[in-house]
Structures are given as C-alpha cells and as structure tokens.
Write an enzyme that holds these catalytic residues in place. Structure first.
Site, mmCIF file in Angstrom:
data_model
loop_
_atom_site.group_PDB
_atom_site.id
_atom_site.type_symbol
_atom_site.label_atom_id
_atom_site.label_comp_id
_atom_site.label_asym_id
_atom_site.label_seq_id
_atom_site.Cartn_x
_atom_site.Cartn_y
_atom_site.Cartn_z
ATOM 1 N N ALA A 35 -0.528 -4.182 -4.677
ATOM 2 C CA ALA A 35 -0.605 -4.994 -3.449
ATOM 3 C C ALA A 35 -1.828 -4.544 -2.639
ATOM 4 O O ALA A 35 -1.733 -4.266 -1.445
ATOM 5 C CB ALA A 35 0.685 -4.902 -2.640
ATOM 6 N N HIS A 40 -6.979 0.120 0.537
ATOM 7 C CA HIS A 40 -7.145 0.636 -0.831
ATOM 8 C C HIS A 40 -8.599 0.533 -1.289
ATOM 9 O O HIS A 40 -9.114 1.436 -1.947
ATOM 10 C CB HIS A 40 -6.272 -0.155 -1.811
ATOM 11 N N ASP A 153 -0.986 7.392 5.347
ATOM 12 C CA ASP A 153 0.213 8.154 4.979
ATOM 13 C C ASP A 153 -0.141 9.629 5.154
ATOM 14 O O ASP A 153 -0.332 10.359 4.185
ATOM 15 C CB ASP A 153 0.620 7.829 3.543
ATOM 16 N N MET A 187 -3.944 -1.178 8.006
ATOM 17 C CA MET A 187 -3.667 -1.964 6.804
ATOM 18 C C MET A 187 -2.494 -1.335 6.057
ATOM 19 O O MET A 187 -2.436 -0.122 5.889
ATOM 20 C CB MET A 187 -4.875 -1.954 5.870
#
Lengths: 283, 283
Positions: A35, A40, A153, A187
C-alpha cells in the site's frame, strides 16, 4: 524504464543478492507492508542514495496484528505498488507468501525489551514481537548493508535499532523523516480508511503535537502539557486518545529536559488508529 | 604445534573470519561453555572434517542458568581448555566476557517453541531461551558454514535446528554422537561434580535407557516401560528422576512406533543433575 525484479521465494531473493554481491554491489532494504505511498517512496530514494541496489519487501505480516486488528482489511494493491517502485527506480520487490515466511511448524519469537516497553505495547502487546521477528528474518534473508525505516513509526525504529545491536546483525539502520501532506498529516497506509471529514480532524494531530513540543521545550510542566494535548485532541474530534507521551529520544525511557526528546501519540478517529511523533528540542 | 588464536572481542573474531573468507576458506563452529572433555574434542574433530577452519567458542552463558542453578560453581579452566584445543588442532578460541556478549542495555530474547516444549523446559523454564539467544548471537558474530552440537544435549540440538530453520540462518547444524566412558557414562562437564561412588551410580543411567529403548522397540507398553525405568533409576541410587520420556526424534512430539524415536532422561545424583538419551529404533 523496466520495473523491479519481482521474487516471492527466499531462494530467489538470495540468488539475486548473491549475484549483486559478486559484482561488488551494496544493498539497501526497505521493509514495507505494501500500500505504498509517498512516505515509502521517500525511503526508496534514501536507499538508492545509500547503496547501489534497493530491495523493497512487501509483506503484510500477520504476526504483528492482534486478532481484533485490521489484518483482513489492510490495503493490498500489488500491481499499483510495483508501478510506484518502477517509477522510483527500486531494483527488486520481494513479495513472499505467508507460507514462505512462516512454513508449517514455524515456532520462533524474538522479543526486544528496552524501547518496546510502554506506548504501543500498552495497546498492542504482541506487536513488537511480530515486528522484531519478521525484520530479523528479512535481514537474514537479504543480508542488506542498510535498511531504511520511517520515523513515522518512531518506536518501531528504536526497537529495530535495539534488535540489531543485541543480535549482532550487520545492517546499518537509517531513520527517515516522516513525509506529510501540506497540512502536516503524516502519510500512512491507514489514511485510506478515512473519509473527507475525518482527514480534516486527522490533520490536527500533528498541529497539537507541535504546540505541545513547543510548550515542553520552553519549560512547561510535563503532566499539564500532556493533559492539555489529550484534551485538545478530543476537542478536535478524536474519539479516544491511547497516549500522548514525552520520552527520551533513543532509549524511549523517561524524558529529560537535558537530552533530545520525542513526543509520541496514538489516537482513534472512528475505527481507525493514527500515530504520529515529533522531536522535542533539548533545552 | 602452535595453539589456537585466542580472541575475546566480536570485532577481532570477525576480522579473523573475514581474512579466512577472503582466502576462500570454510568455517565450522563448536559452541561450548568450556571445561572441555573428550566429548567436546570429538566435536572439534568433526568440525575439522567438515571445514578448513574450526572456531570454538568458550562462554559460560549466564542467561541459560536459573538463579538456583550452578552458574557460580560451573567449572572454568581456560588454560587447560586451550591446551586441549591446541592438541586437537582447533584454529581459533573465542572467549568473550559477559559484557562483550551482553553489553549494558541488552534486552532481546529469542524463544523457540516446537521441540523446546516439555522435558528440560518443565524443569528449567528459561533454559532454551538463553540457549537460543546466545547461539543466534554466536552464529551472527562468526557466520560459520557449519556448527557442531553433541547429541548428549539432544533437545538442545533439536531446538537449535528449529532456530536456524525459523530465522533463516545459513548454517548447517551437525549432530555428533555422544562420547561415553567404557561403562556407558556420557561425558559431561558436570561429571566433575561426582565422587567415585556417584560415578558408579551415574553409569547406570545409560544402562537403564538401553534396556528401556529395547523394551519399547520390541513392543512393550510405553507407560509401563517408562514407569519401570524410573523405578530402576531410583533403585540404582538416583535421588530423584525429573523425567524419562519417549519422543518422536525430530519434532520431539509424542513418540510413534512407526517413526524414529528418542528416549530422554534427566535425574539427580545428590545435587548434580544428569541427562542422557538414546535412539529408539523404529518398528
């Protein structure tokens, strides 16, 4: 422009990496659950700056989801992901099945203490065991020189660093700044779950963290600032706040004003759980 | 004949192994806790048959001892160990300190399920976590092609195989037959704790296992044969029997007459705990 090589077995991954190694090429890895979004892609760009070859793993790891969590509805869109990786110039996409990663009889779990205590672990107790185990496997399968993890994260980034230090894994962990929209929203693949009204609320998470980090840096009482932040998030429309917490930036131990700090938060918008974090400048 | 290179840091170990690798040499590792006896030397011999270089680690790993166990009195005799390794032709002895293996802040634990359940784990609950974590570290530090483990610690051998399979560690695990004295007593560093009278009792452990395995192979009822074995050990002079158990040889799941089996036992002689095991031929 040709797309990335796509392999779904550990043996094929190792064969390709061995070929590159024999040509003296360095490898950077970007572990993902697919996804793929601009966040990313920023990791892929950093990987391509660090090393000659960029390997992206796409694996929705079941062991880091609790039975009550969104494993089944987690967005899967491999064709689109491969398009994005082609545009970004990644060299290999590793897309193993669950059976390839966890064959029948699989029985091993890695638990990283230290930075995994509290925060996410208070709400997702098995999460970091799942992350540590799959990340160790990916590193042992691909043997990269570098691995790129987003600061989005942040606790995960700290846990992965601790994992590598403790298990003598020879991979350099590179933390990458969070990519945000023009309103500050980080994001996240889970943003896909949000409707238009919810997006507008979600954008306030980053704003509240900014105000709170600024208060803390200028000497405000920690407990009061945190409590005000929780109130502001509920006021903004979040249904529930799991935590807002100030921590020491590396160990995630208690925050100290004389060291780099990190302000971390998790909050719910409807059935979607959002996380974000910011640095707290040292005094 | 010159002795083995002795290194006590991971960096020095890696530098030497890198040199050997650059010369195209293969590496076999023998992890030990020192107090080397003929059993260990047989592992070194196998290592030298398998690979061009033999690395022996000597590290009394505190994390596999419970607070009530014999960590403090476990025999340590480095000079004598190095003499034996010189005679045997081992190339390198890795003798890290506890601080080198577990620096301040170390916080990671590897748990292997499957073959670790029951048997030793019923009596030493944290033992295999300690073993799995230190073995993974040693493998990641030395990156050997082969590692040799004695069948004397049979459950440990099964756990290490499972660890390597589950974590994609590229090391081939070689199991080596137990070395015994002329009366069948398995070589063990803990035999040093036994007086002369106790040695004579200890020798009966293997004899009882032989009788029991023969009974099982020829069709005896499993529960009766095990119960008779426990009685025979107590009769022979053992103070307490932790277990005598028949298991499937690879998974250590329940024993089935149509598959290779293993008979395993642990029993106490005074304050010394002895273990041994034997194959049960399939029907």
């Amino acid at each position: 422009m040709s797309g990335p090589i796509v392999v779904d077995s550990v043996a094929a991954l190792r064969a390709q990496i061995r070929d590159w190694r024999q040509d003296g090429q360095t490898i950077a890895m970007v572990p993902t659950m697919g996804a793929l979004h601009d966040g990313h892609i920023s990791l892929v760009r950093i990987a391509l700056e660090k090393a000659e070859r960029c390997v992206v793993s796409i694996f929705v790891n079941p062991t880091q989801f609790a039975p009550t969590e969104d494993l089944d509805k987690y967005p899967r869109q491999l064709a689109r992901d491969l398009d994005r990786l082609r545009e970004a110039g990644a060299h290999l996409a590793f897309t193993p099945s669950v059976a390839e990663m966890y064959p029948a009889g699989f029985a091993t779990r890695i638990s990283v203490g230290g930075p995994s205590s509290g925060l996410e672990t208070d709400f997702r107790p098995a999460f970091f065991d799942g992350v540590a185990t799959v990340v160790a496997k990916l590193f042992l399968q691909a043997a990269p020189d570098f691995a790129i993890f987003g600061e989005k994260d942040y606790q995960q980034l700290c846990v992965v660093r601790q994992l590598c230090r403790d298990l003598d894994l020879l991979v350099e962990i590179v933390g990458a700044p969070t990519v945000r929209d023009s309103h500050g929203l980080a994001m996240s693949s889970r943003n896909a779950y949000l409707g238009e009204t919810e997006i507008n609320v979600a954008r306030k998470l980053n704003a509240v963290l900014h105000q709170t980090a600024a208060k803390l840096a200028s000497g405000a009482d920690e407990a009061s600032a945190i409590s005000e932040a929780v109130g502001a998030l509920i006021q903004a429309g979040f249904r529930k706040v799991d935590y807002v917490a100030a921590r020491e930036a590396v160990t995630l131990g208690p925050w100290r004003r004389d060291r780099d700090g990190r302000l971390l938060a998790a909050a719910w918008l409807g059935t979607t759980r959002m996380i974000d974090n910011l640095e707290i400048p040292s005094a």
